[in-house]
Enzyme design. Structure first.
Site, mmCIF file in Angstrom:
data_model
loop_
_atom_site.group_PDB
_atom_site.id
_atom_site.type_symbol
_atom_site.label_atom_id
_atom_site.label_comp_id
_atom_site.label_asym_id
_atom_site.label_seq_id
_atom_site.Cartn_x
_atom_site.Cartn_y
_atom_site.Cartn_z
ATOM 1 N N GLY A 44 0.810 -1.209 0.000
ATOM 2 C CA GLY A 44 0.000 0.000 0.000
ATOM 3 C C GLY A 44 0.842 1.256 0.000
ATOM 4 O O GLY A 44 0.529 2.235 -0.690
ATOM 5 N N THR A 45 1.940 1.259 0.754
ATOM 6 C CA THR A 45 2.841 2.415 0.799
ATOM 7 C C THR A 45 3.539 2.599 -0.544
ATOM 8 O O THR A 45 3.696 3.730 -1.024
ATOM 9 C CB THR A 45 3.884 2.228 1.915
ATOM 10 O OG1 THR A 45 3.232 1.829 3.121
ATOM 11 C CG2 THR A 45 4.639 3.516 2.175
ATOM 12 N N HIS B 289 2.334 1.669 -3.402
ATOM 13 C CA HIS B 289 1.282 2.122 -4.315
ATOM 14 C C HIS B 289 1.135 3.641 -4.249
ATOM 15 O O HIS B 289 1.015 4.314 -5.282
ATOM 16 C CB HIS B 289 -0.032 1.437 -3.946
ATOM 17 C CG HIS B 289 -1.175 1.769 -4.860
ATOM 18 N ND1 HIS B 289 -1.292 1.253 -6.123
ATOM 19 C CD2 HIS B 289 -2.253 2.580 -4.679
ATOM 20 C CE1 HIS B 289 -2.395 1.705 -6.694
ATOM 21 N NE2 HIS B 289 -2.997 2.529 -5.837
ATOM 22 N N GLU C 233 -5.354 -1.804 -2.910
ATOM 23 C CA GLU C 233 -6.169 -0.627 -2.597
ATOM 24 C C GLU C 233 -7.464 -0.684 -3.405
ATOM 25 O O GLU C 233 -7.448 -0.976 -4.599
ATOM 26 C CB GLU C 233 -5.400 0.659 -2.926
ATOM 27 C CG GLU C 233 -4.063 0.783 -2.223
ATOM 28 C CD GLU C 233 -4.198 0.819 -0.719
ATOM 29 O OE1 GLU C 233 -5.054 1.581 -0.219
ATOM 30 O OE2 GLU C 233 -3.461 0.083 -0.027
#
Length: 296
Positions: free
Chosen positions: A68-69, A71, A274
């Site tokens: 996620g980071t 992304h 996400e």
């Protein structure tokens, strides 16, 4: 080796071991970086904003966190012209892009940073957003919704998304149409469609012999039926990493550089973990758009 570098770290990374990780990693990297700045994120969107603001000011951005980071970093850098080298210090559950870059272990990532080993990778635009690894609809989105954050680690050891797919008794089919920029159309019913740029989902390597991060191709994998044979193949690969046991008839792969996907009904899209978009969607390959640290 590097004039200016910034390290962005998720305060939830490392599951309580963040301070120890920083104490170990920063002294190893600092001698090779003239100006080294650390930023701690507090909420979703912070990493993207930091990359937009500082992307043109540094020659190396280090991301300590999970998919996620990463992304967020990709979306930040793709918004502006300043695109420094990106290094991932993997502390997430799956670290799927890191696996494709041979940097799934922290020590390998640090070694590659110090050696200056890089590769240019494709980035895919998804409507107004971007992804580096995968984008999917159907089962993959339904399965990820079933998993609580507290159980991600235990699922992750066997491929948490694939394990969750195996537990779903009645997948919901949907109608789809894929149209490429060359005029090819595919339509029918499916239970899952995954657009793959990287090689891993939920720690599971899928089609590693035909998918590359920099081949200029987006691989559209259409899963028409989630039968026992397909799930057996996925589950066994998650456990053994020995590859597919059979060639499942329920799979079709379409290689594209640009395409649109419509579904009925409208479906949520899972993009690198996400879920902030839905169909219809247009995909476009941006060839070798970002440079990443790669362990050789």
């Amino acid at each position: 080796m590097y004039s200016k570098a910034m390290l962005i770290y998720n305060q939830a990374a490392g599951q309580g071991e963040l301070e120890d990780l920083l104490k170990d990693i920063v002294p190893k990297l600092a001698p090779s970086i003239k100006e080294f700045t650390l930023y701690q994120t507090e909420k979703a969107g912070d990493t993207e904003a930091l990359c937009v603001e500082n992307g043109s000011k540094v020659d190396l951005i280090l991301i300590m966190g999970g998919d996620g980071t990463v992304h967020e970093c990709v979306n930040g850098l793709m918004q502006q012209a300043g695109r420094p080298t990106v290094g991932i210090l993997p502390t997430g559950t799956c670290n799927d892009l890191s696996r494709s870059l041979n940097c799934s272990k922290l020590e390998d990532a640090v070694d590659a940073i110090l050696a200056g080993q890089t590769t240019d990778i494709d980035i895919i635009s998804q409507n107004d957003r971007y992804f580096s690894n995968f984008s999917g609809v159907g089962l993959i989105t339904e399965a990820s919704k079933e998993i609580e954050e507290s159980t991600k680690e235990s699922f992750g050891k066997l491929g948490y998304i694939i394990s969750a797919i195996r537990s779903l008794k009645e997948p919901t089919p949907f109608s789809y149409e894929v149209t490429t920029n060359t005029g090819i159309k595919k339509s029918g019913e499916a239970v899952m469609i995954v657009a793959m740029n990287g090689q891993y989902i939920g720690t599971v390597g899928l089609f590693k012999d035909v998918i590359s991060l920099n081949d200029g191709i987006l691989h559209m994998i259409i899963v028409k039926e989630a039968g026992a044979t397909l799930l057996k193949n996925m589950y066994n690969q998650a456990r053994t990493d020995e590859g597919w046991l059979d060639d499942p008839e329920q799979l079709e792969m379409l290689n594209v550089s640009q395409c649109s996907l419509t579904t009925s009904p409208v479906l949520d899209i899972d993009s690198d973990g996400e879920k902030i978009d839905n169909t219809p969607v247009t995909y476009l390959v941006h060839e070798k758009a970002l440079t990443f640290i790669h362990h050789q």
